[in-house]
Design a protein around this motif. Sequence first.
Motif, PDB file in Angstrom:
ATOM      1  N   THR A 100       0.868  -1.059   0.056  1.00  0.00           N
ATOM      2  CA  THR A 100       0.042  -0.060   0.019  1.00  0.00           C
ATOM      3  C   THR A 100       1.030   1.209  -0.185  1.00  0.00           C
ATOM      4  O   THR A 100       2.165   0.990   0.434  1.00  0.00           O
ATOM      5  CB  THR A 100      -0.853   0.150   1.177  1.00  0.00           C
ATOM      6  OG1 THR A 100      -0.124   0.032   2.648  1.00  0.00           O
ATOM      7  CG2 THR A 100      -1.878  -1.010   1.240  1.00  0.00           C
ATOM      8  N   TYR A 106      -3.214   2.636   5.653  1.00  0.00           N
ATOM      9  CA  TYR A 106      -4.084   1.748   5.045  1.00  0.00           C
ATOM     10  C   TYR A 106      -3.845   0.287   5.716  1.00  0.00           C
ATOM     11  O   TYR A 106      -4.194   0.166   6.993  1.00  0.00           O
ATOM     12  CB  TYR A 106      -4.006   1.721   3.369  1.00  0.00           C
ATOM     13  CG  TYR A 106      -3.889   2.963   2.745  1.00  0.00           C
ATOM     14  CD1 TYR A 106      -5.160   3.568   2.626  1.00  0.00           C
ATOM     15  CD2 TYR A 106      -2.738   3.806   2.440  1.00  0.00           C
ATOM     16  CE1 TYR A 106      -5.415   4.889   1.942  1.00  0.00           C
ATOM     17  CE2 TYR A 106      -2.924   5.086   1.720  1.00  0.00           C
ATOM     18  CZ  TYR A 106      -4.219   5.590   1.458  1.00  0.00           C
ATOM     19  OH  TYR A 106      -4.185   6.651   1.004  1.00  0.00           O
ATOM     20  N   TYR A 120      -9.887  -7.859  -1.334  1.00  0.00           N
ATOM     21  CA  TYR A 120      -9.712  -6.328  -1.607  1.00  0.00           C
ATOM     22  C   TYR A 120      -8.571  -6.023  -0.646  1.00  0.00           C
ATOM     23  O   TYR A 120      -8.605  -6.120   0.527  1.00  0.00           O
ATOM     24  CB  TYR A 120     -11.086  -5.818  -1.581  1.00  0.00           C
ATOM     25  CG  TYR A 120     -11.987  -6.039  -2.478  1.00  0.00           C
ATOM     26  CD1 TYR A 120     -12.305  -5.433  -3.609  1.00  0.00           C
ATOM     27  CD2 TYR A 120     -12.889  -7.068  -2.296  1.00  0.00           C
ATOM     28  CE1 TYR A 120     -13.115  -5.537  -4.500  1.00  0.00           C
ATOM     29  CE2 TYR A 120     -13.804  -7.472  -3.174  1.00  0.00           C
ATOM     30  CZ  TYR A 120     -14.141  -6.636  -4.189  1.00  0.00           C
ATOM     31  OH  TYR A 120     -14.951  -6.997  -5.186  1.00  0.00           O
ATOM     32  N   VAL A 122      -7.530  -2.201   0.298  1.00  0.00           N
ATOM     33  CA  VAL A 122      -8.025  -0.932   0.644  1.00  0.00           C
ATOM     34  C   VAL A 122      -6.677   0.227   0.624  1.00  0.00           C
ATOM     35  O   VAL A 122      -5.683  -0.188   1.282  1.00  0.00           O
ATOM     36  CB  VAL A 122      -8.721  -0.330   1.802  1.00  0.00           C
ATOM     37  CG1 VAL A 122     -10.442  -0.900   1.406  1.00  0.00           C
ATOM     38  CG2 VAL A 122      -8.208  -0.641   2.913  1.00  0.00           C
ATOM     39  N   ASP A 123      -6.539   1.235  -0.287  1.00  0.00           N
ATOM     40  CA  ASP A 123      -5.451   1.952  -0.420  1.00  0.00           C
ATOM     41  C   ASP A 123      -5.832   3.136  -1.049  1.00  0.00           C
ATOM     42  O   ASP A 123      -7.074   3.539  -1.083  1.00  0.00           O
ATOM     43  CB  ASP A 123      -4.289   1.048  -1.477  1.00  0.00           C
ATOM     44  CG  ASP A 123      -2.986   1.570  -1.188  1.00  0.00           C
ATOM     45  OD1 ASP A 123      -2.812   2.392  -0.859  1.00  0.00           O
ATOM     46  OD2 ASP A 123      -2.297   0.740  -2.005  1.00  0.00           O
ATOM     47  N   THR A 126      -7.957   1.614  -4.182  1.00  0.00           N
ATOM     48  CA  THR A 126      -8.042   0.187  -3.746  1.00  0.00           C
ATOM     49  C   THR A 126      -7.856  -0.843  -4.930  1.00  0.00           C
ATOM     50  O   THR A 126      -8.126  -0.651  -6.230  1.00  0.00           O
ATOM     51  CB  THR A 126      -9.663  -0.042  -3.347  1.00  0.00           C
ATOM     52  OG1 THR A 126      -9.693   0.653  -1.978  1.00  0.00           O
ATOM     53  CG2 THR A 126      -9.997  -1.378  -3.032  1.00  0.00           C
ATOM     54  N   ASP A 148      -9.080   4.975   0.411  1.00  0.00           N
ATOM     55  CA  ASP A 148     -10.098   4.100   1.052  1.00  0.00           C
ATOM     56  C   ASP A 148      -9.625   3.484   2.345  1.00  0.00           C
ATOM     57  O   ASP A 148      -8.370   3.059   2.432  1.00  0.00           O
ATOM     58  CB  ASP A 148     -10.338   2.971   0.098  1.00  0.00           C
ATOM     59  CG  ASP A 148     -10.961   3.334  -1.329  1.00  0.00           C
ATOM     60  OD1 ASP A 148     -11.561   4.707  -1.309  1.00  0.00           O
ATOM     61  OD2 ASP A 148     -10.948   2.872  -2.283  1.00  0.00           O
TER      62      ASP A 148
END
Length: 877
Positions: A100, A106, A120, A122-123, A126, A148
């Motif tokens: 990330t 994140y 998934y 999130v980043d 994402t 995110d």
Amino acid sequence: MDPRNPDVLYASSYQRRRHVWTLINGGPESAIYKTTDGGGNWDKLKGGLPTGYVGRIGIAISPVNPDVIYAIIEASEKKGGFFRTTDRGATWEKRNSIATRSAQYYQELFCDPKDVGLVYSVDTYTQYTTDGGKTFTKLKLKQRHVDDHAMWINPENTDNIMIGGDGGVYQTYDRGETWRFFENLPVTQFYRVTADNAEPFYNVYGGTQDNNTLGAPVRTTNSTGIMNQDWYFTVGGDGFKTMIDPTDPNIVYSQPQYGWLVRHDKRSGEITPIQPQPGEGELLRWNWNSPLIISPHSHTRLYFAANKLFKSDDRGNSWTAISGDLTRQIDRNKLKVMGKIWEPEAVAKNASTSLYGNIVSLSESAKKQGLIFVGTDDGLIRVTENDGGQWINYEEFPGIPENTYVADLKASLHDKNVVYASFDNRKQGDFKPYILRSTDKGKSWKSISGNLPENGTVHTIAEDHESPNLLFAGTEFGLFFTLDGGRKWIQLKNGLPVISVRDIDVQRRENDLALATLGRGIYILDDYSPLRSVSKEMLDKEAVVFPVKDALIFTKKRTTGRHSMGHTFYRAENHPYGAVITYYLKEAMKTKKAIRKDSSKKLTEAGKGPLYPNFAQLRAEDEEEPPFLMFRITDAGGNTVRWLKQPAKKGINRIVWDLREASTSPLGEKSKANKHSGMPVLPGEYQVEMYKNIDGALVKIAGPVRFNARNLDNVTLPAVDVQSLADFRNKVSGLRRAVYGAAKTLGEARKKLTAIRKTLMVTPEANPEIHKMARELEYALNDIGLKLSGDKSKSKRNANQSPSITSRLGLIIYGISNSRSQPTKTNLDGYNIVDKQFRAVSSDLKELVENNLKALERKLDEINAPWTPGRIIEVKK
């Protein structure tokens, strides 16, 4: 947690948050741990996981197969990445080197509820994998904010996903092809807040976490309230302190992170970058949240701070450094973090942090030009009395640990020698509230933290511009004020959640308090001036009405369509329309029953009770009207304009008069007196008195307090003759009283007649003549109803008809009760028509009700008919 066995847990320790995880594993090393007994014993998982400098770890267990666990691991020397185990952590396989953008920000994984290979991460953008981590694809970001942090996947329809991030909450039903934004969540994180001096309503500006710097009016003339589209953009990025020229609200100075200062022209929308730039070969250190002020002595003079203090006398066109480096100039790489100095290879070394050694707070005395205080992130307060000519350094403060971040400085508005400072030592795990006061320009300091909550870090301070002992403190857990200079602090709630208050600004003209909260938007406390009057002597009085601020008269605009856009359309409340009356009641007024119960309780506690009342006392309690307050509004001539009712609640409370007379329309069964409003009042002087009502007896207990109602100058065609407008409104109100009263009388007569006709059906002695008499009276009442309210036979067939008396009057009322323009000739002519038509109808109605209906009721008595409404039946001998 294993979805099949709640005692099986997986946890990642994180070296930069080591103190949290020592409770579980007793050691500082960042790794993945597993327990099978609900946390009693933990085993470190090893096989295939990176060693050495390991940072934050995100873990997710597949709901499809809990043997499969995914981890995203931050590690040095490219050892990190995306890992998978298929045997509950016994062995791990590195599937991808993906990382990330910033693990501390994140580093969360979310597994699909149906597909074991779909995960998934999130980043900033994402990403997701469909093959257990071998490959990753960016989730589409059409019309959506980046960054995110949270995700929910619908277990029934996995294309339906909700994402929470820096921009708010979004939802997709097609796995990111299209997105819905939830615009009704007031959860913006504001770092800073500033109010301008715009007329008639001021604006408030705030710097947000990754959602730009924004401004909005704190009040509008819209009936809907303050809407999202009322906000406007000044500059992008993360937003911080904004300052507005006090003489021209169109000149706005805003800044994103690290001091990228701009001058924003509100009229044109143009932006001019004005950040001071380093000279050739020079290095400047700007804080993430750099301090900016406009001098109270010159509206074109700015002060802006990096590690040096800069001054501009031409609105930022040019800058002069008026200091050298005002910090300790400590090499941050030699500072201990979590008890040790870290090597360059340490994970995320110096990532996502401000350069160390910069100015973070700044204030100039309003009482002495050039007397400036600066505070640094490494615990220094520097003072100059000659606009930077010489600087005095202060580095030790009573009760404050060394190097503590100087969160805020406020030079007193009343005394050049007084300055306030708050300190933030959270980086050292110290959450205590630190507020100090100096009465000698910083030479010595005394704590005024008083009784503030022990774990509530103080972020900001504000001083009232009229009362030097009235201070405000924004803390991690809400807003506090003190009336005695800091000996005793009181929390202000009344609608304000327990939230981190990061900045406070006082709008002096309106005596309003603007708050920047980290997660719940901007809050405004309207007119806090009553706090200045609070004293022991005042609190000992039975009741007090505080000074009332001038009230503005205007017509609230209806924003077409906005009132019917559902609950997803956000509307912030407007300032209450009208005269806001703030009052104090020492004790709540008690009923006879409550007084008796209190006495009985005391007797019982003394071993002499309980007290049992007799039936006369119980009856008096049953028949008593509960106590309440009444507020009498009078005009300059002493004429009563309005009575307002309010519960008798103890303490400081508010009631609003809507600047209208009482309506002359009849009250319905569910009508509320305070909402029964008629015509607007004229501008002028008014006064308010406070009464208590105890079982029907009104006794004045406070007032009178005078205040003014004045027109908001926003009418293009105002009335040329204001008195003639008032006279016409009075005439219309009188006609409304008569016409609407007649309509009610007609309705009551019809109800009586309906009951009479039913009664005649069961009365043996009712002859055809009486039946005919009742029917003819019904026809006559219907004829009056037709003239008053229109022809219902035509209405239900959508036929055209001439305006009735009430419809024509209603149009006139609408035309003058919401307008400050001269009455139109159409309305004047309409009034004459209504007046003429109603006089004839009124005479006929009076004859029918007072003579014909009464005559019919006498006939009922003669034939011994059962009771009907309005008749009192006498017993015959």
